[in-house]
Scaffold this active site. Structure first.
Site, PDB file in Angstrom:
ATOM      1  N   THR A   4       0.831  -1.196   0.000  1.00 37.11           N
ATOM      2  CA  THR A   4       0.000   0.000   0.000  1.00 37.11           C
ATOM      3  C   THR A   4       0.869   1.251   0.000  1.00 37.11           C
ATOM      4  O   THR A   4       2.025   1.212   0.414  1.00 37.11           O
ATOM      5  CB  THR A   4      -0.921   0.026   1.240  1.00 37.11           C
ATOM      6  OG1 THR A   4      -1.673   1.237   1.264  1.00 37.11           O
ATOM      7  CG2 THR A   4      -0.116  -0.065   2.525  1.00 37.11           C
ATOM      8  N   ASP A   5       0.315   2.331  -0.496  1.00 34.59           N
ATOM      9  CA  ASP A   5       1.016   3.611  -0.345  1.00 34.59           C
ATOM     10  C   ASP A   5       0.699   4.155   1.045  1.00 34.59           C
ATOM     11  O   ASP A   5       0.091   3.480   1.860  1.00 34.59           O
ATOM     12  CB  ASP A   5       0.643   4.590  -1.459  1.00 34.59           C
ATOM     13  CG  ASP A   5      -0.829   4.999  -1.418  1.00 34.59           C
ATOM     14  OD1 ASP A   5      -1.594   4.370  -0.664  1.00 34.59           O
ATOM     15  OD2 ASP A   5      -1.204   5.925  -2.145  1.00 34.59           O
ATOM     16  N   LYS A   6       1.122   5.356   1.321  1.00 34.43           N
ATOM     17  CA  LYS A   6       0.973   5.895   2.664  1.00 34.43           C
ATOM     18  C   LYS A   6       0.005   7.064   2.721  1.00 34.43           C
ATOM     19  O   LYS A   6      -1.007   7.026   3.422  1.00 34.43           O
ATOM     20  CB  LYS A   6       2.351   6.318   3.210  1.00 34.43           C
ATOM     21  CG  LYS A   6       2.333   6.908   4.602  1.00 34.43           C
ATOM     22  CD  LYS A   6       3.743   7.243   5.069  1.00 34.43           C
ATOM     23  CE  LYS A   6       4.375   8.359   4.259  1.00 34.43           C
ATOM     24  NZ  LYS A   6       3.627   9.649   4.339  1.00 34.43           N
ATOM     25  N   THR A   9      -3.922   6.932   2.428  1.00 36.01           N
ATOM     26  CA  THR A   9      -4.343   5.543   2.633  1.00 36.01           C
ATOM     27  C   THR A   9      -4.176   5.173   4.093  1.00 36.01           C
ATOM     28  O   THR A   9      -5.124   4.774   4.774  1.00 36.01           O
ATOM     29  CB  THR A   9      -3.517   4.589   1.746  1.00 36.01           C
ATOM     30  OG1 THR A   9      -3.613   5.011   0.393  1.00 36.01           O
ATOM     31  CG2 THR A   9      -4.027   3.165   1.870  1.00 36.01           C
TER      32      THR A   9
END
Length: 222
Positions: A4-6, A9
């Site tokens: 996942t990105d940060k 998110t």
């Protein structure tokens, strides 16, 4: 494994300028003014950091009135900095070069001795470990001319730092734990620096020491 990105998110994704400080770490209206002129005149890639700078400047009553844009050296992902050249009304013989961008890339084009560099790097690391995204601002006054290029980004004066904060989402920690209970491991892929990444990782229950930087990845075999 879930990658996942940060930003937006795992974090709220609401970027706000928390502070503009000089190179001593003191709140600075001048650093905010320089950053505002740079962001307000920028015409390249739209991004939430510039929007946050402009919003903060406008809240402080700043405007581009009284300044004329002379030139722009656009942001790119190699230099990681953006330069705007402006002229103040009544000062046609002199131009002001304002550069902002990633800390290391801005510091690289500044005139600073080893003691000052270490002090600036220490402040940058400290704010990163506190969870701040940090940009740097530098400036230089030059004799007026029509055009500017990358070679003009040198011998600059380090003006200060811009501190942005984007807190982790309230439910991120629970979500990570729920995924772990299902046998799903989470890996965060981010373009932020290692200090901010480690801060967010710790806040959401991931091991901040289990990190591979871009430099380390580049040394791995396929």
């Amino acid at each position: 494994v879930l990658c996942t990105d940060k930003t937006g998110t795992l974090t709220e994704g609401v970027i706000a300028l928390d502070a503009a400080v000089d190179r001593e770490g003191r709140a600075s209206a001048e650093v905010l003014r320089l950053a505002y002129l740079n962001a307000a005149f920028e015409t390249g890639i739209e991004n939430p950091l510039d929007a946050a700078i402009v919003a903060a400047g406008e809240r402080d009553g700043l405007a581009t009135a009284g300044y004329g844009k002379i030139d722009e050296i656009p942001y790119d992902f190699i230099r990681k900095r953006l330069t705007i050249v402006v002229a103040r009304e009544g000062e046609a013989a002199q131009h002001l070069i304002i550069t902002k961008g990633a800390f290391a890339n801005v510091l690289a084009v500044c005139s600073a001795d080893a003691v000052l560099r270490e002090r600036l790097e220490a402040y940058y690391r400290q704010k990163g470990t506190e969870g701040y995204r940090v940009l740097a601002v530098a400036t230089k006054r030059v004799a007026a001319r029509e055009r500017y290029n990358h070679d003009d980004e040198r011998d600059m004066s380090f003006a200060g730092f811009l501190l942005f904060f984007d807190p982790p989402k309230a439910d991120a920690l629970k979500t990570i734990r729920d995924l772990a209970a299902l046998g799903i491991r989470v890996k965060v892929i981010t373009g932020d620096n290692r200090y901010v990444a480690a801060h967010v990782a710790a806040a959401i229950g991931l091991d901040p020491k289990a990190m591979l930087t871009g430099e380390e990845l580049a040394k791995l075999k396929d």
